[in-house]
Design a protein around this motif. Structure first.
Motif, PDB file in Angstrom:
ATOM      1  N   GLY A  98       0.809  -1.200   0.000  1.00 31.55           N
ATOM      2  CA  GLY A  98       0.000   0.000   0.000  1.00 31.55           C
ATOM      3  C   GLY A  98       0.842   1.249   0.000  1.00 31.55           C
ATOM      4  N   VAL A  99       0.180   2.364  -0.209  1.00 27.63           N
ATOM      5  CA  VAL A  99       0.839   3.663  -0.238  1.00 27.63           C
ATOM      6  C   VAL A  99       0.335   4.475   0.947  1.00 27.63           C
ATOM      7  N   PHE A 100       1.291   5.055   1.692  1.00 30.67           N
ATOM      8  CA  PHE A 100       0.976   5.869   2.861  1.00 30.67           C
ATOM      9  C   PHE A 100       1.828   7.120   2.834  1.00 30.67           C
ATOM     10  N   VAL A 101       1.341   8.193   3.460  1.00 36.15           N
ATOM     11  CA  VAL A 101       2.100   9.445   3.486  1.00 36.15           C
ATOM     12  C   VAL A 101       3.078   9.487   4.654  1.00 36.15           C
ATOM     13  N   THR A 102       3.174   8.423   5.382  1.00 35.14           N
ATOM     14  CA  THR A 102       4.129   8.321   6.481  1.00 35.14           C
ATOM     15  C   THR A 102       5.052   7.145   6.213  1.00 35.14           C
ATOM     16  N   GLU A 103       6.078   7.023   7.008  1.00 29.36           N
ATOM     17  CA  GLU A 103       7.021   5.914   6.834  1.00 29.36           C
ATOM     18  C   GLU A 103       7.248   5.217   8.157  1.00 29.36           C
ATOM     19  N   TRP A 104       7.272   3.894   8.120  1.00 25.12           N
ATOM     20  CA  TRP A 104       7.618   3.089   9.282  1.00 25.12           C
ATOM     21  C   TRP A 104       8.907   2.352   8.969  1.00 25.12           C
ATOM     22  N   GLU A 105       9.555   1.905  10.008  1.00 29.71           N
ATOM     23  CA  GLU A 105      10.776   1.124   9.847  1.00 29.71           C
ATOM     24  C   GLU A 105      10.431  -0.303   9.425  1.00 29.71           C
ATOM     25  N   VAL A 106      11.232  -0.881   8.535  1.00 26.44           N
ATOM     26  CA  VAL A 106      11.064  -2.273   8.146  1.00 26.44           C
ATOM     27  C   VAL A 106      11.171  -3.127   9.407  1.00 26.44           C
ATOM     28  N   GLY A 107      10.279  -4.088   9.544  1.00 25.66           N
ATOM     29  CA  GLY A 107      10.239  -4.949  10.717  1.00 25.66           C
ATOM     30  C   GLY A 107       9.171  -4.539  11.718  1.00 25.66           C
ATOM     31  N   THR A 108       8.510  -3.406  11.495  1.00 23.44           N
ATOM     32  CA  THR A 108       7.469  -2.931  12.410  1.00 23.44           C
ATOM     33  C   THR A 108       6.256  -3.854  12.342  1.00 23.44           C
ATOM     34  N   ALA A 109       5.784  -4.288  13.507  1.00 19.92           N
ATOM     35  CA  ALA A 109       4.561  -5.090  13.588  1.00 19.92           C
ATOM     36  C   ALA A 109       3.373  -4.138  13.520  1.00 19.92           C
ATOM     37  N   VAL A 110       2.351  -4.519  12.762  1.00 22.02           N
ATOM     38  CA  VAL A 110       1.190  -3.651  12.569  1.00 22.02           C
ATOM     39  C   VAL A 110      -0.097  -4.484  12.577  1.00 22.02           C
ATOM     40  N   ARG A 121     -17.642  -7.579   5.397  1.00 22.66           N
ATOM     41  CA  ARG A 121     -16.913  -7.109   6.575  1.00 22.66           C
ATOM     42  C   ARG A 121     -15.455  -6.854   6.217  1.00 22.66           C
ATOM     43  N   PRO A 122     -14.851  -5.825   6.808  1.00 21.97           N
ATOM     44  CA  PRO A 122     -13.421  -5.605   6.545  1.00 21.97           C
ATOM     45  C   PRO A 122     -12.578  -6.742   7.138  1.00 21.97           C
ATOM     46  N   VAL A 123     -11.478  -7.019   6.473  1.00 15.97           N
ATOM     47  CA  VAL A 123     -10.526  -8.025   6.965  1.00 15.97           C
ATOM     48  C   VAL A 123      -9.589  -7.327   7.934  1.00 15.97           C
ATOM     49  N   ARG A 124      -9.393  -7.913   9.101  1.00 10.69           N
ATOM     50  CA  ARG A 124      -8.481  -7.374  10.114  1.00 10.69           C
ATOM     51  C   ARG A 124      -7.449  -8.453  10.442  1.00 10.69           C
ATOM     52  N   VAL A 125      -6.195  -8.168  10.128  1.00  8.90           N
ATOM     53  CA  VAL A 125      -5.124  -9.150  10.343  1.00  8.90           C
ATOM     54  C   VAL A 125      -3.877  -8.463  10.880  1.00  8.90           C
ATOM     55  N   GLY A 126      -3.025  -9.242  11.510  1.00 10.57           N
ATOM     56  CA  GLY A 126      -1.723  -8.753  11.922  1.00 10.57           C
ATOM     57  C   GLY A 126      -0.758  -8.842  10.756  1.00 10.57           C
ATOM     58  N   GLY A 127       0.274  -8.039  10.822  1.00  8.11           N
ATOM     59  CA  GLY A 127       1.261  -8.075   9.756  1.00  8.11           C
ATOM     60  C   GLY A 127       2.577  -7.469  10.194  1.00  8.11           C
ATOM     61  N   ILE A 128       3.554  -7.590   9.325  1.00  9.41           N
ATOM     62  CA  ILE A 128       4.889  -7.038   9.565  1.00  9.41           C
ATOM     63  C   ILE A 128       5.313  -6.294   8.306  1.00  9.41           C
ATOM     64  N   LEU A 129       5.830  -5.102   8.499  1.00 11.62           N
ATOM     65  CA  LEU A 129       6.346  -4.340   7.364  1.00 11.62           C
ATOM     66  C   LEU A 129       7.637  -5.008   6.889  1.00 11.62           C
ATOM     67  N   ARG A 130       7.622  -5.532   5.661  1.00  9.27           N
ATOM     68  CA  ARG A 130       8.783  -6.247   5.111  1.00  9.27           C
ATOM     69  C   ARG A 130       9.604  -5.418   4.142  1.00  9.27           C
ATOM     70  N   SER A 131       8.982  -4.422   3.508  1.00  8.82           N
ATOM     71  CA  SER A 131       9.742  -3.600   2.558  1.00  8.82           C
ATOM     72  C   SER A 131       9.135  -2.211   2.492  1.00  8.82           C
ATOM     73  N   ARG A 132       9.990  -1.271   2.113  1.00  4.29           N
ATOM     74  CA  ARG A 132       9.534   0.105   1.968  1.00  4.29           C
ATOM     75  C   ARG A 132      10.378   0.781   0.898  1.00  4.29           C
ATOM     76  N   SER A 133       9.708   1.477   0.011  1.00  6.47           N
ATOM     77  CA  SER A 133      10.392   2.246  -1.012  1.00  6.47           C
ATOM     78  C   SER A 133       9.636   3.557  -1.136  1.00  6.47           C
ATOM     79  N   GLY A 134      10.174   4.598  -0.516  1.00  8.79           N
ATOM     80  CA  GLY A 134       9.457   5.869  -0.469  1.00  8.79           C
ATOM     81  C   GLY A 134       8.192   5.703   0.349  1.00  8.79           C
ATOM     82  N   TYR A 135       7.062   5.997  -0.268  1.00 10.46           N
ATOM     83  CA  TYR A 135       5.787   5.866   0.427  1.00 10.46           C
ATOM     84  C   TYR A 135       5.126   4.516   0.188  1.00 10.46           C
TER      85      TYR A 135
END
Length: 165
Positions: A98-110, A121-135
Motif C-alpha cells: 500500500g501507499v501511505f504518506v508516512t514511513e515506518w521502519e522495516v520490521g514494524t509489527a502492525v 466485513r473488513p478483513v483485520r489481520v496482523g502483519g509485519i512491514l517487510r519492505s519500503r520504497s518511499g511511500y
C-alpha cells in the motif's frame, strides 16, 4: 596491407582497421565484450515471462502471484497511538502492499484492516512491514486464522478471474 577485424553481432557488423596494433585489439575486445553483454541482456529480457498479476520485470519469482486491488488500507501500530489510512496497491496470499504518506521502519509489527470483494466485513489481520520504497510499503500477513486465510485466498482467486477477462 592492413587486415580488417570484424565482429558479427545480432544487430550488425563492426569493422575496425588495425592501425595501432594492440591498442586497436584492446578496443576491439572491449567492443566485443560490450556487444556480447547487450545480446545476452536482450535474450534474458526476452525470456522473462511476465505474470499478468505482477507488473515488474524482476527475474526473481515470487511465492504467490500479486493481484491489483484498490481499496482503503488502515494500518495501526501495536501501541495504537495512530491509525494511518492509505491505499492498497496489490494483494497476494502472503501479504499486501500500500501507499501511505508516512514511513515506518522495516520490521514494524502492525494491524491491517482492508475491504475485499468477497465479504462485506473488513478483513483485520496482523502483519509485519517487510519492505519500503518511499511511500510504498509491503506488508507480510501474520498468523492468519483459517477463516482469514480462506477469505484472502478467495479474494486472490476472484481477482485472478477478473484479470483474465
Amino acid at each position: 596491407m592492413k587486415p580488417d577485424i570484424s565482429l558479427a553481432t545480432k544487430s550488425g557488423h563492426f569493422n575496425l582497421l588495425r592501425t595501432q596494433g594492440n591498442a586497436i585489439c584492446s578496443v576491439f575486445r572491449t567492443i566485443q565484450r560490450n556487444a556480447e553483454q547487450v545480446v545476452r541482456s536482450e535474450e534474458q529480457l526476452a525470456t522473462i515471462s511476465m505474470n499478468s498479476a505482477e507488473q515488474h520485470a524482476s527475474p526473481v519469482r515470487r511465492r504467490y502471484p500479486r493481484y491489483e486491488i484498490d481499496t482503503e488500507l488502515h494500518v495501526t501500530t501495536p501501541d495504537e497511538r495512530a491509525t494511518m489510512r492509505g491505499r492498497s496497491l496489490n494483494i497476494s496470499e502472503a501479504g499486501t502492499a500500500g501507499v501511505f504518506v508516512t514511513e515506518w521502519e522495516v520490521g514494524t509489527a502492525v494491524r491491517l484492516e482492508f475491504s475485499v470483494p468477497v465479504t462485506s466485513r473488513p478483513v483485520r489481520v496482523g502483519g509485519i512491514l517487510r519492505s519500503r520504497s518511499g511511500y510504498r510499503h509491503g506488508f507480510e500477513f501474520g498468523d492468519l486464522s483459517p477463516e482469514q486465510r480462506e477469505i484472502i485466498n478467495k479474494t486472490c482467486r476472484t481477482l485472478a478471474l477478473l484479470e483474465q477477462q
